[in-house]
Design a protein around this motif. Structure first.
Motif, PDB file in Angstrom:
ATOM      1  N   GLY A  28       0.796  -1.185  -0.026  1.00 48.51           N
ATOM      2  CA  GLY A  28       0.190   0.394   0.132  1.00 48.51           C
ATOM      3  C   GLY A  28       1.271   1.558   0.190  1.00 48.51           C
ATOM      4  N   VAL A  29       2.351   0.597  -0.092  1.00 48.18           N
ATOM      5  CA  VAL A  29       2.940   2.475  -0.533  1.00 48.18           C
ATOM      6  C   VAL A  29       2.780   3.543  -1.460  1.00 48.18           C
ATOM      7  N   ASP A  30       2.579   4.174  -1.466  1.00 47.45           N
ATOM      8  CA  ASP A  30       3.182   5.021  -2.533  1.00 47.45           C
ATOM      9  C   ASP A  30       3.895   5.121  -3.579  1.00 47.45           C
ATOM     10  N   VAL A  31       4.349   4.360  -4.475  1.00 48.73           N
ATOM     11  CA  VAL A  31       5.521   4.765  -5.293  1.00 48.73           C
ATOM     12  C   VAL A  31       6.197   4.704  -5.966  1.00 48.73           C
ATOM     13  N   THR A  32       7.139   5.697  -6.319  1.00 51.82           N
ATOM     14  CA  THR A  32       7.321   6.061  -7.931  1.00 51.82           C
ATOM     15  C   THR A  32       8.591   5.096  -8.066  1.00 51.82           C
ATOM     16  N   VAL A  33       8.724   4.795  -9.716  1.00 52.09           N
ATOM     17  CA  VAL A  33       9.836   4.509  -9.966  1.00 52.09           C
ATOM     18  C   VAL A  33      10.160   5.540 -11.808  1.00 52.09           C
ATOM     19  N   VAL A  34      11.124   6.064 -10.954  1.00 58.04           N
ATOM     20  CA  VAL A  34      12.327   6.685 -12.432  1.00 58.04           C
ATOM     21  C   VAL A  34      13.125   6.341 -13.137  1.00 58.04           C
ATOM     22  N   ASP A  35      13.655   6.162 -14.740  1.00 56.83           N
ATOM     23  CA  ASP A  35      14.910   5.732 -15.034  1.00 56.83           C
ATOM     24  C   ASP A  35      15.045   7.175 -16.006  1.00 56.83           C
ATOM     25  N   ALA A  36      15.873   6.955 -16.229  1.00 53.93           N
ATOM     26  CA  ALA A  36      17.250   8.096 -16.876  1.00 53.93           C
ATOM     27  C   ALA A  36      16.457   7.644 -18.596  1.00 53.93           C
ATOM     28  N   GLU A  37      16.750   6.813 -18.594  1.00 53.69           N
ATOM     29  CA  GLU A  37      16.002   5.744 -19.780  1.00 53.69           C
ATOM     30  C   GLU A  37      14.334   5.278 -20.146  1.00 53.69           C
ATOM     31  N   ASP A  38      14.476   4.629 -21.049  1.00 49.26           N
ATOM     32  CA  ASP A  38      13.629   3.642 -21.137  1.00 49.26           C
ATOM     33  C   ASP A  38      13.481   2.353 -20.515  1.00 49.26           C
ATOM     34  N   LEU A  39      12.756   2.038 -19.855  1.00 49.26           N
ATOM     35  CA  LEU A  39      12.395   1.012 -18.929  1.00 49.26           C
ATOM     36  C   LEU A  39      12.887  -0.109 -19.019  1.00 49.26           C
ATOM     37  N   GLY A  40      13.888  -0.715 -18.568  1.00 52.10           N
ATOM     38  CA  GLY A  40      15.150  -1.996 -18.747  1.00 52.10           C
ATOM     39  C   GLY A  40      15.835  -1.679 -19.715  1.00 52.10           C
ATOM     40  N   ALA A  41      16.048  -0.320 -20.018  1.00 50.18           N
ATOM     41  CA  ALA A  41      17.788   0.157 -20.967  1.00 50.18           C
ATOM     42  C   ALA A  41      18.968  -0.541 -20.606  1.00 50.18           C
ATOM     43  N   GLY A  42      18.673  -0.070 -19.146  1.00 51.77           N
ATOM     44  CA  GLY A  42      19.645  -1.014 -18.639  1.00 51.77           C
ATOM     45  C   GLY A  42      20.378  -1.755 -18.280  1.00 51.77           C
ATOM     46  N   ALA A  43      21.676  -2.513 -17.489  1.00 48.78           N
ATOM     47  CA  ALA A  43      21.973  -3.476 -17.619  1.00 48.78           C
ATOM     48  C   ALA A  43      20.945  -4.822 -17.265  1.00 48.78           C
ATOM     49  N   SER A  44      19.916  -4.800 -16.826  1.00 52.02           N
ATOM     50  CA  SER A  44      19.513  -6.125 -16.072  1.00 52.02           C
ATOM     51  C   SER A  44      18.522  -6.620 -17.737  1.00 52.02           C
ATOM     52  N   THR A  45      18.915  -5.907 -18.818  1.00 48.14           N
ATOM     53  CA  THR A  45      17.956  -6.312 -19.818  1.00 48.14           C
ATOM     54  C   THR A  45      19.467  -6.227 -20.884  1.00 48.14           C
ATOM     55  N   ARG A  46      20.760  -6.233 -20.015  1.00 44.41           N
ATOM     56  CA  ARG A  46      21.644  -7.016 -20.797  1.00 44.41           C
ATOM     57  C   ARG A  46      22.723  -8.229 -20.752  1.00 44.41           C
ATOM     58  N   SER A  47      22.904  -8.095 -19.649  1.00 45.11           N
ATOM     59  CA  SER A  47      23.253  -9.783 -18.896  1.00 45.11           C
ATOM     60  C   SER A  47      23.307 -11.247 -19.365  1.00 45.11           C
ATOM     61  N   GLY A  48      24.289 -11.717 -18.598  1.00 46.67           N
ATOM     62  CA  GLY A  48      24.089 -13.041 -19.873  1.00 46.67           C
ATOM     63  C   GLY A  48      22.513 -14.120 -19.201  1.00 46.67           C
ATOM     64  N   GLY A  49      21.859 -13.555 -17.638  1.00 41.49           N
ATOM     65  CA  GLY A  49      21.061 -14.223 -17.572  1.00 41.49           C
ATOM     66  C   GLY A  49      21.194 -15.201 -16.695  1.00 41.49           C
ATOM     67  N   MET A  50      22.222 -15.337 -16.420  1.00 33.31           N
ATOM     68  CA  MET A  50      22.265 -16.478 -15.646  1.00 33.31           C
ATOM     69  C   MET A  50      22.175 -15.960 -13.555  1.00 33.31           C
ATOM     70  N   VAL A  51      22.376 -17.401 -13.653  1.00 31.57           N
ATOM     71  CA  VAL A  51      21.473 -16.887 -11.773  1.00 31.57           C
ATOM     72  C   VAL A  51      22.248 -18.298 -11.377  1.00 31.57           C
ATOM     73  N   SER A  52      22.677 -17.355  -9.751  1.00 32.42           N
ATOM     74  CA  SER A  52      22.999 -18.271  -9.047  1.00 32.42           C
ATOM     75  C   SER A  52      22.539 -18.016  -7.524  1.00 32.42           C
ATOM     76  N   SER A  53      23.454 -18.623  -6.720  1.00 33.80           N
ATOM     77  CA  SER A  53      23.808 -17.948  -5.336  1.00 33.80           C
ATOM     78  C   SER A  53      25.136 -17.363  -4.580  1.00 33.80           C
ATOM     79  N   GLY A  54      25.552 -18.583  -3.866  1.00 35.79           N
ATOM     80  CA  GLY A  54      26.840 -17.756  -3.117  1.00 35.79           C
ATOM     81  C   GLY A  54      28.276 -18.027  -4.002  1.00 35.79           C
ATOM     82  N   GLN A  55      27.808 -18.545  -5.105  1.00 32.56           N
ATOM     83  CA  GLN A  55      29.212 -18.809  -5.993  1.00 32.56           C
ATOM     84  C   GLN A  55      30.350 -18.000  -6.174  1.00 32.56           C
ATOM     85  N   LYS A  56      29.924 -16.957  -7.047  1.00 29.47           N
ATOM     86  CA  LYS A  56      30.943 -15.303  -6.573  1.00 29.47           C
ATOM     87  C   LYS A  56      31.315 -15.567  -6.166  1.00 29.47           C
ATOM     88  N   LEU A  57      31.129 -15.642  -4.421  1.00 26.62           N
ATOM     89  CA  LEU A  57      31.239 -14.545  -3.506  1.00 26.62           C
ATOM     90  C   LEU A  57      33.040 -15.672  -2.862  1.00 26.62           C
TER      91      LEU A  57
END
Length: 441
Positions: free
Chosen positions: A57-86
């Protein structure tokens, strides 16, 4: 098959391959005059935080400098892990045992959170858990990977298989690598589809999403409200949350000196014969290696292409110039791909921190969660969720990544512009070359 005259396919594009199925979204409607929480950055972290806040119920607004989804989240390799990188990424060096255990615990929780979120909300993300192969770039790296695998199994309970070079064809047919380890508890998804699903979830919960609204300045709280100047006008917010990661700039205040946006590049091959896909990647696993300037490769979620990523040189390059270099790197590993062209080449910024650990917290009245260090799909989703719970006062316990110790980048005169990256990248490439030559390869 391609002709030998070039590697760029007709219709070659510098848009991410992922955008073919789920392009970024434009949302140019006017900004509200006021909001309870302003989320800066529409990546996985920001959208996850917004979805959870709006659900309560929080009034929340998301802003982005470009299109929504133009940044790294949609430019990654899409690999999913847990603690391996640490462990394999070396982040836990210098961290005491108690905190290491908590970091690994939260990393495992991030992976479970992602899987649960996708399952329970029925998010269209093409998630598949097929495992990951960590390949030894030179023979002496094999024992190091074995030890890291033992450490992972001990601390996280993941299933690790040792793969000597004599059995490497079971994973991938190449003479370039010298065995490695397979971790079963590892997955991959379609990053742009997942991002679109998070956008829809946040909006369905009541969050306002706005594109092309770069944050230029965040004023101090006056009478409980920050006045935030954006490229599309001003908005007042009771709380401001930054999830800008590798795209943090001076508007984020202290954050831009604590994270480096390191550009990584990827290519997608044209569709390949199924028999060749099976030869390159028998089990549809994610593949990375042990070099300093590592490569990462995977099949596309539909199993028709190979996606290959790395940094092709010391300096930032236009994607059209980077594509042939990445192709040359790819065929060193898999010469059987030499006759196939590249349809896409794109890049994005990975948020790296000095200690190789992500951080969330609050400073100067601003909340944040940044520093994916190349492990952002699950972790940044989770830290966005945890940040929302913290703002709501609903956390069961504080996150291990919520730590007041957040070191600055230890480089003289660093002001958010990574002038030193060509030096570091050149050093990494040189070390990798020396390691191969010392091994007689």
């Amino acid at each position: 098959m391609a002709e030998s005259s070039g590697v760029l396919a007709p219709g070659f594009t510098t848009d991410p391959y992922w955008w073919d199925a789920a392009p970024p979204e434009t949302a140019r409607e006017p900004l509200p005059e006021q909001t309870d929480v302003l989320v800066v950055g529409s990546g996985y972290c920001g959208l996850s935080a917004a979805a959870e806040l709006a659900r309560h119920g929080v009034d929340v607004t998301v802003v982005d400098a470009e299109d929504l989804g133009a940044g790294a989240s949609t430019r990654s390799g899409g690999m999913v892990s847990s603690g391996q990188k640490l462990v394999i990424g070396g982040a836990i060096k210098g961290v005491d045992a108690a905190r290491m255990g908590r970091l690994l615990e939260d990393s495992l929780s991030s992976y479970e959170h992602l899987k649960t979120l996708i399952r329970e909300k029925e998010l269209d993300a093409d998630l598949g858990v097929f495992g990951r192969y960590f390949a030894a770039h030179v023979p002496r790296h094999y024992d190091r990977l074995r030890r890291q695998g033992e450490l992972l199994a001990k601390h996280t309970g993941v299933t690790v298989h040792e793969i000597p070079k004599s059995r490497q064809d079971e994973i991938t047919r190449t003479d370039y690598y010298h065995g490695g380890i397979v971790i079963d508890d590892y997955g991959g998804l379609h990053p742009a589809k997942y991002h679109r699903a998070l956008r829809r979830l946040a909006a369905a919960n009541g969050a306002i999403l706005r594109s092309h609204a770069p944050v230029l300045k965040v004023g101090p709280a006056v009478d409980g409200l920050h006045e935030v100047e954006t490229g599309r006008g001003r908005i007042k917010a009771r709380q401001v949350f930054f999830g800008t990661n590798g795209y943090s700039d001076k508007a984020s205040g202290f954050l831009h000196k604590k994270v480096v946006g390191v550009r990584s590049y990827q290519i997608a091959t044209e569709p390949l014969p199924p028999v060749l896909i099976a030869e390159i990647n028998t089990g549809r696993r994610m593949i990375t290696d042990s070099r300093k300037e590592l490569i990462y490769a995977r099949p596309s979620p539909d199993g028709t292409r190979i996606l290959f990523g790395s940094r092709p040189g010391m300096f930032t390059l236009p994607e059209r110039e980077a594509a042939p270099r990445l192709h040359a790197m790819m065929i060193k590993v898999w010469p059987q791909l030499a006759g196939y062209r590249v349809t896409h080449c794109w890049s994005g910024k990975v948020g790296m921190t000095a200690d190789k650990i992500a951080h969330m917290g609050r400073q100067d009245g601003i909340d944040f969660a940044i520093g994916c260090n190349g492990n952002g799909v699950a972790l940044m989703t989770y830290l966005g969720h945890q940040s929302a719970l913290k703002l709501l006062g609903r956390q069961n316990r504080s996150s291990a990544f919520d730590d007041p110790s957040f070191p600055k980048i230890p480089v003289p005169f660093y002001d958010g512009r990574p002038w030193f990256l060509p030096i570091v990248s050149g050093w990494y490439h040189l070390q990798d070359a020396i390691a191969r030559r010392a091994a007689g390869l």
